[in-house]
Design an enzyme around this catalytic site. Structure first.
Site, short mmCIF file in Angstrom:
data_model
loop_
_atom_site.label_atom_id
_atom_site.label_comp_id
_atom_site.label_asym_id
_atom_site.label_seq_id
_atom_site.Cartn_x
_atom_site.Cartn_y
_atom_site.Cartn_z
N ASP A 185 37.48 41.30 35.55
CA ASP A 185 36.55 42.16 34.78
C ASP A 185 36.75 42.17 33.25
OD1 ASP A 185 36.65 42.89 37.44
OD2 ASP A 185 37.00 44.99 37.08
N GLU A 239 32.57 50.57 41.89
CA GLU A 239 33.54 50.14 40.89
C GLU A 239 32.87 50.08 39.51
OE1 GLU A 239 36.72 47.45 43.28
OE2 GLU A 239 34.98 46.33 42.65
C1 FRU Z 1 36.52 45.13 39.99
C2 FRU Z 1 37.93 45.65 40.22
C3 FRU Z 1 38.10 47.03 39.62
C4 FRU Z 1 39.58 47.10 39.38
C5 FRU Z 1 39.90 45.67 38.98
C6 FRU Z 1 41.26 45.22 39.40
O1 FRU Z 1 36.42 43.75 40.03
O2 FRU Z 1 38.22 45.66 41.60
O3 FRU Z 1 37.61 48.07 40.42
O4 FRU Z 1 39.92 48.02 38.39
O5 FRU Z 1 38.91 44.86 39.58
O6 FRU Z 1 41.56 43.97 38.87
#
Ligand code: FRU
Length: 528
Positions: free
Chosen positions: A66, A248
């Site tokens: 992300d 998320e």
């Molecule tokens: C989304 C996610 C978020 C989390 C991160 C962990 O892709 O699952 O919810 O904070 O990636 O790397």
């Protein structure tokens, strides 16, 4: 004698110039990977591995997911990102960091945040605390503040449910070095398994800080006067939108509608799994927010992007002119760990400007590449009109569709576009005007067998909002991605592709009499 000395001085100046040039080149390619390690890269091979994007952001090496902490301050766009510096699969999360003055060319920076005893550093956001409300800096030198999720692996292993809390870190040198706040976590958690991805922003309407995060199947909204102490105000979403997986990476911001200047709030929520074409995607809600509560009358589920590879996207804080700039992670949790790249994994989408329009009385969130992208383009071919007779096709040959933009206007009738190469890879885009749907078929697009779900089926999207007589196509291909924008981003599609060789042919086909107007094929410059 004098002449000899002049010659000696001239020669030595020349040699020292060469040496200096060489040093500059070496310096440029001496890339700081982590605070512990420096590697030297051969400049001709730098960012030239198979499938390496040439104009999208990707980490120099190792795993990225992300985008995090996207913030503009004093002429610099900061991009932080979920990063694992030891491997090309997901692992203990850090925040990587890059900066840019134009959102196109990026400078890699030192890793910003390392895991600590409270956990891995998961996704989150950043703001400039310009009035030093937190007291962590001074008025003269205000702190840059990052708020992120701590994921405590020890707790997870021990089966404890409360493994995710929210932490804060601050920087007094514009993001170069960071300190964790000593009273972390700033938002504790006693009951929730999934409690993460805080997006913080200054709310100019209420003159207070707001924060939105996700708590399992809903979003939670918080307020604060100092970024340190947060009050939970409300929740939204348990009975709204898609719920095929956990929520998320939320985001919340205001946009004006283009036509009547009405202001609405947009809530973005990523979801995994549960996307229309499998795996992960980002949905949005249009509504109102009074600083404490988000409300909407929206009944249907709306998607930011209809392709399979645009996830966890959020927007920049504090951009010049209030432009709402979005970037997503160009992958999908279904196969993110398996894509056929070697020393790095994943790229971001192009930065996109978001806007809000109304079509058939309903709000539509549009996205299209930021204006700066135009600076990267050089026209290779253009033609005012190409006629396609019913049931026939026209083929355009171009040596490198893999790094190109193709734009044209077509009648709102059936249209099929096939990109292909010498080794029979083909990527098929199909607009069906009767069924009102657009599809992407990447089943034969190149390497697809690294994970079953990647090339399993045709990805189809209903397109009832393409109501104009002609449709604007904007198609952007990089070495392992395609981004498609229809009618200025009324629909956008982002997908990864791994062709065995660059596509060199574009066949335009139709079962109707079709007319392609103002076709323009442009090459896109490397950014690295
Ligand atoms: C989304 C996610 C978020 C989390 C991160 C962990 O892709 O699952 O919810 O904070 O990636 O790397």
């Amino acid at each position: 004698m004098k002449y000899l000395w002049t010659q000696i001085i001239a020669v030595s100046l020349f040699i020292s110039a060469l040496v200096t040039l060489n040093c500059v080149a070496q310096e440029k390619n001496n890339v700081l990977i982590s605070s512990k390690e420096t590697i030297t890269v051969d400049s001709t091979q730098y960012y030239k591995e198979p499938f390496r994007p040439q104009f999208h952001f990707s980490p120099e090496k190792k795993w990225m997911n992300d985008p995090n902490g996207m913030l503009y301050y004093k002429g610099t766009y900061h991009l932080f990102y979920q990063y694992y510096p030891e491997d090309i699969v997901w692992g203990p999360m850090h925040w990587g960091h890059a900066t840019s003055s134009d959102l196109m060319h990026w400078q890699h920076q030192k890793i910003a945040l390392y895991p600590d005893e409270l956990g891995y550093i998961f996704s989150g956001s950043a703001v400039m605390d310009v009035n030093n409300t937190s007291g962590l800096g001074t008025k003269e030198n205000p702190p840059m503040i990052a708020i992120f999720t701590y994921h405590n692996m020890e707790f997870e292993k021990a089966g404890k449910i409360n493994m995710q809390t929210q932490g804060l870190a601050y920087s007094l040198d514009e993001g170069q070095t960071w300190k964790k706040y000593e009273a972390n976590p700033i938002i504790n958690n006693t009951t929730l398994r999934d409690f993460r991805d805080p997006k913080v922003f200054w709310n100019e309407d209420t003159k207070t800080w707001n924060l939105v995060l996700v708590a399992g199947d809903r979003a939670q909204f918080y307020t604060s006067s100092n970024l340190l102490h947060w009050k939970l105000e409300s929740e939204f979403g348990q009975n709204n939108g898609a719920h095929g997986g956990v929520w998320e990476c939320p985001d919340l911001f205001k946009l004006k509608t283009e036509n009547n200047q009405e202001e609405k709030w947009v809530l973005l929520v990523s979801i995994n799994p549960g996307a229309p074409n499998g795996g992960s995607a980002t949905q949005y809600f249009i509504g109102d927010f009074d600083g404490k509560t988000f409300t909407t009358s929206q009944k249907d589920t709306k998607w930011v992007d209809n392709g399979t590879d645009n996830y966890a996207g959020v927007t920049y804080n504090d951009t010049p002119n209030g432009e709402r700039i979005f970037m997503g992670w160009m992958s999908n949790w279904n196969y993110a760990r398996n894509t056929p790249t070697t020393n790095w994994r994943s790229a971001m989408t192009l930065p996109r400007t978001l806007s809000l329009s109304t079509i058939k009385g309903d709000y539509v969130l549009q996205s299209k590449p930021v204006a700066q992208f135009d600076q990267q383009l050089t026209t290779a071919f253009s033609k005012e009109k190409i006629e396609i007779k019913k049931g026939s096709e026209k083929t355009l040959n171009y040596s490198n569709f893999n790094q190109s933009q193709i734009q044209f206007k077509a009648a709102n009738k059936n249209l099929k576009l096939v990109f292909s190469n010498e080794v029979n890879d083909s990527l098929v885009l199909n607009y069906d005007a009767q069924k009102q749907q657009f599809s992407i078929d990447r089943r034969q697009s190149g390497k697809v067998n690294f994970e079953k779900s990647f090339g399993e089926k045709i990805h189809t999207t209903p397109t009832p909002n393409l109501i104009s007589k002609s449709i604007d196509f904007q198609i952007i291909l990089d070495w392992s991605s395609i981004e498609i924008f229809l009618n200025g981003g009324v629909y956008s599609f982002t997908e990864q592709i791994f062709p065995n060789q660059p596509y060199t042919k574009l066949s335009i086909q139709s079962i109707d009499n079709q007319e392609i107007k103002n076709i323009n094929i442009q090459s896109v410059k490397d950014i690295w």
